[in-house]
Write a protein that holds these residues in place. Sequence first.
Motif, PDB file in Angstrom:
ATOM      1  N   ALA A 113       0.829  -1.203   0.000  1.00  0.00           N
ATOM      2  CA  ALA A 113       0.000   0.000   0.000  1.00  0.00           C
ATOM      3  C   ALA A 113       0.869   1.261   0.000  1.00  0.00           C
ATOM      4  O   ALA A 113       1.926   1.308   0.621  1.00  0.00           O
ATOM      5  N   ILE A 114       0.392   2.266  -0.716  1.00  0.00           N
ATOM      6  CA  ILE A 114       1.012   3.592  -0.703  1.00  0.00           C
ATOM      7  C   ILE A 114      -0.090   4.636  -0.540  1.00  0.00           C
ATOM      8  O   ILE A 114      -1.263   4.352  -0.801  1.00  0.00           O
ATOM      9  N   ALA A 115       0.273   5.808  -0.075  1.00  0.00           N
ATOM     10  CA  ALA A 115      -0.663   6.928   0.045  1.00  0.00           C
ATOM     11  C   ALA A 115      -0.197   8.039  -0.887  1.00  0.00           C
ATOM     12  O   ALA A 115       0.964   8.449  -0.843  1.00  0.00           O
ATOM     13  N   VAL A 116      -1.095   8.521  -1.711  1.00  0.00           N
ATOM     14  CA  VAL A 116      -0.772   9.527  -2.712  1.00  0.00           C
ATOM     15  C   VAL A 116      -1.520  10.810  -2.386  1.00  0.00           C
ATOM     16  O   VAL A 116      -2.749  10.801  -2.253  1.00  0.00           O
ATOM     17  N   LYS A 117      -0.798  11.899  -2.236  1.00  0.00           N
ATOM     18  CA  LYS A 117      -1.434  13.174  -1.928  1.00  0.00           C
ATOM     19  C   LYS A 117      -1.226  14.129  -3.090  1.00  0.00           C
ATOM     20  O   LYS A 117      -0.104  14.461  -3.476  1.00  0.00           O
ATOM     21  N   ARG A 118      -2.334  14.607  -3.612  1.00  0.00           N
ATOM     22  CA  ARG A 118      -2.317  15.564  -4.713  1.00  0.00           C
ATOM     23  C   ARG A 118      -2.537  16.952  -4.123  1.00  0.00           C
ATOM     24  O   ARG A 118      -3.599  17.246  -3.588  1.00  0.00           O
ATOM     25  N   LEU A 119      -1.536  17.791  -4.175  1.00  0.00           N
ATOM     26  CA  LEU A 119      -1.594  19.102  -3.544  1.00  0.00           C
ATOM     27  C   LEU A 119      -2.481  20.053  -4.326  1.00  0.00           C
ATOM     28  O   LEU A 119      -2.496  20.037  -5.554  1.00  0.00           O
ATOM     29  N   VAL A 177       2.376  16.036  -6.736  1.00  0.00           N
ATOM     30  CA  VAL A 177       1.860  14.837  -6.086  1.00  0.00           C
ATOM     31  C   VAL A 177       2.961  14.264  -5.202  1.00  0.00           C
ATOM     32  O   VAL A 177       4.103  14.098  -5.654  1.00  0.00           O
ATOM     33  N   LEU A 178       2.617  13.993  -3.964  1.00  0.00           N
ATOM     34  CA  LEU A 178       3.542  13.401  -3.004  1.00  0.00           C
ATOM     35  C   LEU A 178       3.102  11.978  -2.709  1.00  0.00           C
ATOM     36  O   LEU A 178       1.911  11.718  -2.511  1.00  0.00           O
ATOM     37  N   VAL A 179       4.034  11.057  -2.660  1.00  0.00           N
ATOM     38  CA  VAL A 179       3.733   9.657  -2.386  1.00  0.00           C
ATOM     39  C   VAL A 179       4.387   9.273  -1.058  1.00  0.00           C
ATOM     40  O   VAL A 179       5.604   9.415  -0.888  1.00  0.00           O
ATOM     41  N   TYR A 180       3.570   8.813  -0.119  1.00  0.00           N
ATOM     42  CA  TYR A 180       4.032   8.453   1.220  1.00  0.00           C
ATOM     43  C   TYR A 180       3.833   6.961   1.464  1.00  0.00           C
ATOM     44  O   TYR A 180       3.042   6.296   0.774  1.00  0.00           O
ATOM     45  N   GLU A 181       4.521   6.453   2.470  1.00  0.00           N
ATOM     46  CA  GLU A 181       4.208   5.115   2.933  1.00  0.00           C
ATOM     47  C   GLU A 181       2.815   5.133   3.563  1.00  0.00           C
ATOM     48  O   GLU A 181       2.386   6.134   4.137  1.00  0.00           O
TER      49      GLU A 181
END
Length: 1020
Positions: free
Chosen positions: A728-734, A774-778
């Motif tokens: 799983a990854i978490a994707v944040k679109r600013l 777009v930032l991709v987090y654990e």
Amino acid sequence: MKALHPFALLPFLIFLLLSTDNASGYGHGEALHGDALALLSLKASLSCRPHVLRSWLPGNVASVCEWTGVRCAGGRVVSVDIANMNVSTGAPVTAEVTGFAALANLSLAGNGIVGAVVVSALPELRYVNVSGNQLGGGLDGWDFPSLPSLEVFDAYDNNFSSSLPPGVTALARLRYLDLGGNYFSGVIPASYGGMLALEYLSLNGNNLQGAIPPELGNLTSLRELYLGYYNAFDGGIPAELGRLRNLTMLDVSNCGLTGSIPSELGGLASLDTLFLHTNQLTGEIPPELGHLTALTRLDLSNNALTGEVPSTLASLTSLRLLNLFLNRLHGPVPDFVAALPLLETLQLFMNNFTGRVPAGLGANAALRLVDLSSNRLTGMIPEMLCSSGELHTAILMNNFLFGPIPGPLGSCASLTRVRFGHNYLNGTIPAGFLYLPRLNLLELQNNLLSGPVPSNPSPTLAGSQLAQLNLSNNLLSGPLPAALANLSALQTLLVSNNRLAGAVPPEVGELRLLVKLDLSGNELSGPIPEAIGRCGQLTYIDLSTNNLSGPIPEAIAGIRVLNYLNLSRNQLEESIPAAIGAMSSLTAADFSYNDLSGQLPDTGQLRYLNETAFAGNPRLCGPVLNRPCNISSDTGGSTAVSPRRATAGDYKLVFALGLLACSVVFAVAAVLRARSYRGGPDGAWRFTAFHKVDFGIAEVIECMKDGNVVGRGGAGVVYAGRARSGGAIAVKRLNGGGRHDHGFRAEIRTLGSIRHRNIVRLLAFCTNDREANVLVYEYMGGGSLGEVLHGKGGGFLAWDRRYRIALEAARGLCYLHHDCSPMIVHRDVKSNNILLGDDLEAHVADFGLAKFLRSGSGGGAANAGASECMSAVAGSYGYIAPEYAYTLRVDEKSDVYSFGVVLLELVTGRRPVGDFGEGVDIVQWAKRVTDGRRESVPKVVDRRLSTVPMDEVSHLFFVSMLCVQENSVERPTMREVVQMLSEFPRHASSQPSPSSASSSSAPEPEKEPNCYKLFPDLLN
């Protein structure tokens, strides 16, 4: 007719009196029985706790006048006083007090009664007190016209809301009215100016708005008037208040008043106390205030007053307290303040005063507290400051004072707090100054003091109370005296950046309460004493930039709560002890520029440090440094490789390296292919990975669909996605479109370099030319802290897990503030941005609003950032620090305030806003309910927590109160927060247990946490 002799009628009169008394007694008995039944009804409606009011029993009606709290007269109940008897069980009640025809006194105060109490039809009632309960709603149910004799009505400290009751104006005899400490809203009715018998009126501590009605100037019998605290009035102080000639107390503080101080207040000839502090008053101090010759306390602090202090105030010869701090006053400190014969408290700090401190200050009055700090004062410290022998606080820091510290201060036995830092003081420290018997805090940092650190002139000294000693940034020389061991209460010892030489005295090990030790930037030599390991409460050690030599003592590893260790720029030798490498409590350490050697421990927190923490030690090796250790038996632990013949293993290694090279080629090709990927009309996407990842831009774009949304915030939308391996990854679109300036990219690279177990890892960054970043987090499987605490149907955390989350999140923020260069200020710290892993370990997340601050030059903590002005407020309602909201200036203390709100959420289980009435947030509510007292903390604890260790709850609450101080300077740093939260050993380890079991069986701590002494000003 013959006149009767007077005694002839005597038998008849006696008969008549006896008959009348018997008849009356029969009537009184029946009425008294009715009073007893009414009391039993009252007890039942209050749902009293068992064993409370035990004498109030149906079978005991005949002795009603002997019941607890009941008093009779003339055969009737005239007084019911059950104040402070712990009556309430906490269950809501509806109680009515009525039917007592002779009742004159009623007190239900201090019982914590929840719900409603209504009083009516009591024609003789003169006194009623329902203060100190939790009564709610309004007072509309009270039939005030049926209480015609009422003179005193005290409803202070409840939960009454709605508008102020207009019915009280019908009470013609009312002399005392206290509706303060509630949640009344709306305006003060102009009709309140018609209660002409009033002598006492308190409406403070509510949510009142509008203007203060000028009709209050009609209350000419008024002696005390309180309107401030949490109210938010429009406009200024009505000039009509100057007509209240009998007024002795006027307090309209902290209620948003604007405009100038009316000169008409100078006509209040009887005034004893004038409190106008913490408003937005402007203009000059009216010279007419000099007519208030009866005044003993004058507090105009924390406003925007300008001009000079008027000379007419010299006539206030009864003055005991003069507070003008936090204004914009200028000119000299007037000489007349030194001549005021009764002056005890003088606080003028944070103005623009210039010139010299009056030379006679302290010579004519029994001064107890003097604070002239943060002005532009010059000259010398007055010689007679402590001539009365009663001075306990002297604060003159942040000025331009020069000359020596007066010798008499070295024998001022009454002193408890001295802050002379950030001046130009020279000469030596007076003998005995450090060893005064009541001294708790001594700050002399950032001066030009020279000579030795004085030894104890009285070797028989006992009972020293000194907790904080700061001598940093002076010209002190010579050795550190062994006499420092006499300062057995010392918790902070800061002597950095002087010219001290010689060895670190082993006697430092006798300072068993020491929390922070900083001897950096001196010329100290010799070994680090093993005795330092006996300081079991140390959380901060800085011995950097000295000439220390020898090995690092393994005894340091015995300090279980240590979270900062700086031994850089010395001549230390040998290896870093494995036990220190295994310390889980360390959040920051620096071993750079020594002569250390051997393999670096790859356990504990050391593996999360940047390579710069070990720079300048070429003989150190290990995986953390990407420097392999090929240690042979004859190299004495060096990294040299011994000559030997090639073996089959060598060929296998070559083959493996070849495969690795091929993998690198394919990986580079994949990255280049990903960077060339085009997302349709949005243009070319660019992909930057900060860790080894098994996904590319295709997987990131694939997951940005409405069906994958897991959260939305002010900074952007968060999607859940999958990597190629299924992880799983978490994707944040600013939000806000693409940002491609070099500064933003540099910040993203810095965020990507963060390596800390309590910060969510930024895995990758994607951007294109047109749309977004777009930032991709654990991915954190446990959700957010906010969801767990406040979510619908969600489980809730037991206390042990809550405390650990607080500590873990604090460590993450501490890393951002103190170990990142430049400093990172998060700007959106909140419970929804603290994510929980599958094991419920806390991770600080969401850096969409993060700001990078360059180092400041102030005198604050190390690595402190300069505040920076934003174009608009960013963050979440309920978490935003006051100074950020008002001035748009942000620094690391803004994060500290927000974190304090998170701590309050953990303690109370409540949301920051929405649960406390309009305009009231969790900070205001917590302060109001507890009044800052530790014994009141149980009132705010989350009721879902059945059994909690109250010492830990009170400790966490106390830390939260430090964090949410209105003045940002008074808040601790995140490093200090970590230190304070680490003071309970069972939580100090950063390796959490996955269990969320209740912690009711945890051992009690042996002593009071250190932070209560580190911040003594905030204790009651």
